[in-house]
Design an enzyme around this catalytic site. Structure first.
Site, PDB file in Angstrom:
ATOM      1  N   HIS A   1     -42.043  -1.219   6.351  1.00 56.07           N
ATOM      2  CA  HIS A   1     -40.954  -0.660   7.156  1.00 56.07           C
ATOM      3  C   HIS A   1     -41.104   0.858   7.214  1.00 56.07           C
ATOM      4  O   HIS A   1     -41.191   1.522   6.178  1.00 56.07           O
ATOM      5  CB  HIS A   1     -39.606  -1.020   6.542  1.00 56.07           C
ATOM      6  CG  HIS A   1     -38.470  -0.224   7.092  1.00 56.07           C
ATOM      7  ND1 HIS A   1     -37.996  -0.416   8.372  1.00 56.07           N
ATOM      8  CD2 HIS A   1     -37.742   0.774   6.562  1.00 56.07           C
ATOM      9  CE1 HIS A   1     -37.007   0.440   8.588  1.00 56.07           C
ATOM     10  NE2 HIS A   1     -36.832   1.178   7.519  1.00 56.07           N
ATOM     11  N   ASP A  29     -33.134  -2.370   8.065  1.00 53.40           N
ATOM     12  CA  ASP A  29     -32.579  -1.163   7.455  1.00 53.40           C
ATOM     13  C   ASP A  29     -31.626  -0.425   8.380  1.00 53.40           C
ATOM     14  O   ASP A  29     -31.631   0.796   8.447  1.00 53.40           O
ATOM     15  CB  ASP A  29     -33.734  -0.240   7.031  1.00 53.40           C
ATOM     16  CG  ASP A  29     -33.269   0.896   6.129  1.00 53.40           C
ATOM     17  OD1 ASP A  29     -32.266   0.720   5.412  1.00 53.40           O
ATOM     18  OD2 ASP A  29     -33.900   1.960   6.140  1.00 53.40           O
ATOM     19  N   ASP A  77     -39.363   4.279   8.887  1.00 51.26           N
ATOM     20  CA  ASP A  77     -38.354   4.963   9.696  1.00 51.26           C
ATOM     21  C   ASP A  77     -39.071   5.947  10.615  1.00 51.26           C
ATOM     22  O   ASP A  77     -39.806   6.825  10.150  1.00 51.26           O
ATOM     23  CB  ASP A  77     -37.367   5.713   8.797  1.00 51.26           C
ATOM     24  CG  ASP A  77     -36.431   4.769   8.070  1.00 51.26           C
ATOM     25  OD1 ASP A  77     -35.840   3.902   8.733  1.00 51.26           O
ATOM     26  OD2 ASP A  77     -36.295   4.890   6.842  1.00 51.26           O
TER      27      ASP A  77
END
Length: 520
Positions: free
Chosen positions: A245, A357, A247
């Site tokens: 993951h 998230d 961002d």
């Protein structure tokens, strides 16, 4: 715990530590120069920065500084026939490039505040040859960033290590055999027969190591392999897929996100060559587009792995978007552009929303998703709520208009899973809906620049696939598992109506309230 068990644990732990220290033997140093710059330079301009020679222990930059490192050396003749690697640690994030200027493997060691119980970035090994000639010339370039996973970098970028080393693969395999069993002890009842027999057997095997030579290591390996008992019929199975993951905008410049993606994806492809069973998945078409623009060679290799059925395209949105500040039109555009990119570029119709998230979920989403051809939703963020535990992990989410979407939350409560027995047992015991569901999803690897899964994850994956004492874990794609689980539980799952509210990160929306106002 009785004194003898504590003694046995200490002894086995000491054996494990010594084995780890024996995996790599430093043979010769690498010479290094670096070309420093405040912003990244492309491969074609890698020598345009400020030139300086650098030795291990010396600093090369501060937060978000950049540098191209050139490492040189020659594999000594005594390494002929041996597995030769480079050990490189720049105390930051780095990526090795080939002579054509394409990224081939990420190297990330620094981790700041990352939870090391979930694994370590620990990517410092670059393999030269499984059986060296003994005269190979080393001349490699690595693009480095003086930053860590989260942007909380402490101190300076430092060249911690740069050397040619021999890897003893037998010791490496024996180390992972013992490490997985040692971690399995944390998942077992300390009063049970399996716990006691595993502990005593590893303790007994440790006592037989006197010379620590090849014959004794081979005997230890045989003893450990005999302890890998298989499961019988299991009540619960996990599908685990490699993941990282990332961002796209958080604690670092956007330019660093682009480099994190290149490091991560090149590392995935490098490991796929060594682990043919390895399957990986990633969302966010924006990230793929950056790779396509900046590293077309790497992008074509990703497309090849998608065609081979080893790389899963995840998530129908252009990015893993916020769903509370965003207006309805913005969310529709996210889905439209996201699905269109994957269809145009890969011929794939992605049918799930992938938001591990995001800070809560708008009750309009089920309707928007269903009308867009997405009937599956994966997240885990609600497990972070601070006051009330969300009552389900596999359920039907009913939106404002009554539309229902199959929703699965990760029982492990992390998207940075280590694939360690202790965490697998936690996921089993923590799975709220296991009375109805006999499957669940796991994501393993380290995100936000950690490079995704490392060799340690994939070695564990081989050992936990069918290990007595924990649920079976199979490396596979998420979407087929979601479809299977939905079909098996249809009509029996609990229903949650309305918003999925996260009781955490208060204030992050308040400070951006004008965005919501203008969307209205």
């Amino acid at each position: 715990m009785p004194y003898l068990k504590q003694k046995y644990l200490r002894t086995v732990g000491q054996t494990l530590n010594r084995l780890e220290s024996m995996i790599y033997t430093n043979i010769a140093p690498l010479t290094a120069v670096c070309y420093m710059s405040p912003e990244p330079l492309p491969f074609s301009e890698r020598q345009n920065g400020e030139l300086r020679e650098i030795k291990p222990g010396e600093s090369w930059g501060t937060l978000f500084d950049c540098a191209w490192f050139n490492f040189k050396g020659e594999v000594p003749a005594e390494c002929a026939g041996k597995k030769v690697v480079l050990l490189i640690d720049v105390n930051g994030e780095a990526c090795i490039f080939d002579n054509a200027g394409q990224p081939i493997q990420g190297l990330t060691c620094v981790s700041s505040e990352f939870d090391r119980s979930l694994g370590t970035p620990g990517k410092r090994v670059f393999i030269i040859s499984d059986s060296a000639r003994g005269d190979e010339n080393i001349d490699i370039w690595a693009d480095a960033g003086c930053n860590d996973l989260f942007g909380y970098f402490r101190g300076n970028g430092t060249l911690n290590e740069a050397c040619i080393a021999v890897c003893d693969e037998n010791i490496r395999q024996t180390y992972f055999d013992m490490a997985v069993l040692f971690n399995l002890l944390d998942a077992l009842d300390t009063r049970g027969a399996q716990y006691n027999q595993l502990l005593f057997a590893m303790y007994d095997a440790s006592l037989k190591l006197r010379r620590w030579d090849e014959a004794e290591i081979a005997e230890l390996s045989r003893s450990l392999r005999a302890l890998y008992r298989k499961n019988g019929d299991s009540w619960l199975r996990f599908t685990a897929i490699g993941h990282s993951h990332i961002d796209l905008a958080w604690l670092w410049p956007i330019r660093e996100t682009k480099r994190k993606a290149a490091r991560t994806f090149s590392t995935v492809l490098s490991l796929m060559e060594r682990y043919p069973e390895y399957k990986f998945g990633s969302s966010q078409p924006q990230m793929y587009e950056w790779i396509k623009e900046n590293h077309p060679g790497l992008y074509s290799r990703i497309k090849e792995k998608v065609r081979e059925g080893r790389w899963e395209l995840q998530g129908c949105m252009w990015v893993e978007a916020d769903t509370n500040l965003s207006g309805g039109e913005a969310l529709v555009r996210q889905i439209l552009y996201g699905k269109k990119f994957f269809m145009d570029e890969f011929g794939a119709d992605v049918k799930n929303l992938w938001l591990p998230d995001v800070f809560g979920y708008n009750a309009a989403l089920p309707q928007l998703l269903h009308k867009s051809g997405c009937d599956y939703f994966m997240t885990q963020k609600l497990s972070w709520s601070e006051y009330n535990k969300f009552p389900h992990q596999t359920f039907m989410w009913r939106g404002i208009d009554g539309t229902e979407i199959f929703t699965h939350m990760l029982p492990e409560e992390t998207y940075n899973g280590p694939l360690a027995p202790k965490q697998i047992k936690f996921a089993e015991n923590n799975y709220i809906d296991s009375g109805i569901c006999d499957e669940a999803l796991m994501l393993f690897g380290i995100g936000d620049g950690g490079g995704g899964p490392g060799a340690e994850h994939l070695e564990r994956a081989r050992r936990v696939r069918d290990l007595s004492g924990i649920c079976p874990v199979e490396n596979g794609f998420a979407q087929p598992m979601l479809e299977r689980l939905y079909e098996k539980t249809k009509g029996r799952l609990p229903v949650w109506s309305g918003e999925l509210y996260l009781e955490k990160h208060q204030g992050t929306y308040t400070t951006q309230a004008k965005n919501k106002y203008y969307n209205r």
